[in-house]
Design an enzyme around this catalytic site. Structure first.
Site, short mmCIF file in Angstrom:
data_model
loop_
_atom_site.label_atom_id
_atom_site.label_comp_id
_atom_site.label_asym_id
_atom_site.label_seq_id
_atom_site.Cartn_x
_atom_site.Cartn_y
_atom_site.Cartn_z
N TYR A 1 -1.34 -13.68 -3.09
CA TYR A 1 -1.09 -12.30 -3.53
C TYR A 1 -0.13 -11.61 -2.57
O TYR A 1 0.90 -11.05 -2.98
CB TYR A 1 -2.43 -11.54 -3.63
CG TYR A 1 -2.23 -10.05 -3.75
CD1 TYR A 1 -1.53 -9.52 -4.83
CD2 TYR A 1 -2.73 -9.18 -2.78
CE1 TYR A 1 -1.33 -8.15 -4.94
CE2 TYR A 1 -2.53 -7.82 -2.88
CZ TYR A 1 -1.84 -7.31 -3.95
OH TYR A 1 -1.63 -5.96 -4.04
N THR B 1 1.84 -4.27 -0.54
CA THR B 1 0.47 -4.38 0.00
C THR B 1 0.44 -4.72 1.49
O THR B 1 1.32 -5.43 1.99
CB THR B 1 -0.30 -5.49 -0.75
OG1 THR B 1 -1.57 -5.66 -0.12
CG2 THR B 1 0.43 -6.82 -0.71
#
Ligand code: UDP
Length: 338
Positions: A143, A119
Site C-alpha cells: 500500500y 500516506t
C-alpha cells in the site's frame, strides 16, 4: 474566489469531507467514484456524482476533458495495509495503474493542478520520533509503495509536463464531520476507532488489539490521529500553495496515541467499557508513526482545530451511535415515510 474541482473517491471517508469543505465555499464539485468503497449518501447536496471506475480509461478521459478544472483531487484507491500484504499486486496495479491513467488524462487535457491523497505508510520504519518530509522513504507495505510510485509519477508529470502537484502524506484520518452529516463507514470495518466505538456500543463482543509487544511504553502501536475535517482543510491549503510550485506535506497533529490510549478515550467519551484482548501483530504495521507537521503549518498556515483525542473520538462516536448501519441507516431513514 470559487472554483470547479474533480474529486476522485469523493464518496469515501476523507474525500467526502473535502467535498463538504468545497461546497461550503461555494465551489462546483464533481465526485468521480465507482461506489465500491464510497457511499452515495456521503455525497452532500450541491455536489454532482459521476459513476466512473478509474479502470475505464475512456470514461476517465471523457470526464477530465469535460473541464476546465481548477484542480483534480485524487482520493480513489485501496487503502488497507493488511489487505495489501495479502494481495500486493492488486494494490500496486490498481493504485498505481489507475492513478497513472488519471494523471495522463490531466496532462492530455491541460489540467495543471493535482492533489494526491498519499500516506505516512511510505515512511516504513522510522528512525526519529516524529516524521518530517526529510525522513527516508522505505515503505514496508505494498500500500505504502503504491502511493510512493504515484508520488514519483507526479514528480515526472511536473518536470516533463508542468503538472503541479501537492502530495499529502497523512497519518491516521479519524473522527467525522462535526455537523454530523458524514462519518467513517467501511464495509467490512477494519479501523481502530470505529471498531472500538462499536465494541463500546455493544455491537461487537470484543476488540482485538494487534500486538502488545511493540517497543512502545504500553506495548501497543502508536499513531497520529488527525481529524478528517482538519485533513480536508489541509487539502485546500495545499492546493492554494501550488501557485508557488509542487509540494509534499506530512499531515498529522504531531502527537501520538497508542491503541490502548484510543480504547480508554472511547471509554471516557461513551461512558462504557470496551472489552478487548491482545492478539498477534498485524503484518505491515510499524510500531510508531507520528508526524512533524511543521512544514505544512509554516507554509500554508494550517493548524489542526482538533488536537485532543477525546474531541476527535467524540465526533466519530456521535456519528456511529446515530448510524448503527453506517450510511445504510441514512438511506433507510431517508426512504421511510415520515
Ligand atoms: N488496530 C488494532 N486492532 C484493530 C484495528 C487496528 O489493534 O482491530 C491497530 C493497528 O494495528 C494500528 C492502529 O490500530 O496500530 C491503527 O490501525 P488502523 O487500521 O485504524 O489504521 P492504519 O494505521 O492501518 O492506517
Amino acid at each position: 474566489m470559487s472554483g470547479r474541482f474533480l474529486v476522485t473517491g469523493g464518496a469515501g471517508f476523507v474525500g467526502s469531507h473535502l467535498v463538504a469543505t468545497l461546497i461550503a465555499r461555494g465551489d462546483d464539485c464533481v465526485v468521480l467514484d465507482n461506489f465500491r468503497i464510497g457511499h452515495r449518501a456521503a455525497i452532500l447536496p450541491g455536489a454532482e456524482a459521476a459513476d466512473i471506475d478509474l479502470a475505464d480509461r475512456v470514461a476517465v478521459d471523457r470526464i477530465v476533458a469535460a473541464g476546465p478544472w481548477d484542480a483534480v483531487f485524487h482520493f480513489a484507491g485501496l487503502s488497507l495495509v493488511a489487505e495489501s500484504m495479502r494481495d500486493p499486486f492488486r494494490y500496486l496495479g490498481e493504485n498505481f495503474g489507475h492513478g497513472l491513467t488519471l494523471i495522463e488524462a490531466c496532462v492530455r487535457h491541460g489540467v495543471d493542478r493535482f492533489v494526491l491523497s498519499s500516506t505516512a505508510a511510505l515512511f516504513g520504519r522510522p528512525t526519529t520520533p516524529r516524521l518530517d518530509e526529510t525522513t527516508p522513504i522505505d515503505p514496508v507495505s505494498p500500500y505504502g509503495e503504491s502511493k510512493w510510485l504515484l508520488e514519483r509519477a507526479l514528480v515526472w508529470a511536473d518536470r516533463v509536463h508542468g503538472l503541479r502537484s501537492a502530495t499529502l502524506r497523512y497519518f491516521n484520518a479519524a473522527g467525522s464531520d462535526p455537523a454530523g452529516r458524514l462519518g467513517e463507514d467501511h464495509q467490512p470495518e477494519t479501523h481502530l476507532m470505529p471498531l472500538a466505538i462499536d465494541t463500546a456500543l455493544g455491537r461487537r463482543p470484543e476488540f482485538v488489539v494487534f500486538g502488545g509487544d511493540y517497543d512502545t511504553p504500553d506495548g501497543t502501536c502508536i499513531r497520529d490521529y488527525v481529524h478528517v475535517s482538519d485533513l480536508a482543510d489541509a487539502h485546500l491549503r495545499a492546493f492554494r500553495q501550488l501557485d508557488r510550485g509542487s509540494v509534499a506535506y506530512n499531515v498529522g497533529i504531531g502527537a501520538g496515541a497508542s491503541v490502548l490510549d484510543v480504547i480508554r478515550s472511547v471509554e471516557r467519551v461513551s461512558g462504557r467499557k470496551v472489552r478487548y484482548r491482545v492478539a498477534d501483530r498485524r503484518p505491515g504495521d510499524p510500531a510508531v508513526l507520528v508526524a512533524d507537521p511543521g512544514k505544512i503549518m509554516r507554509e500554508t498556515g494550517w493548524s489542526p482545530r482538533f488536537t485532543a483525542l477525546d474531541d476527535i473520538v467524540r465526533t466519530a462516536f456521535d456519528w456511529r451511535a446515530a448510524h448503527p448501519n453506517g450510511y445504510e441507516s441514512a438511506l433507510t431513514n431517508a426512504a421511510s415515510p415520515v
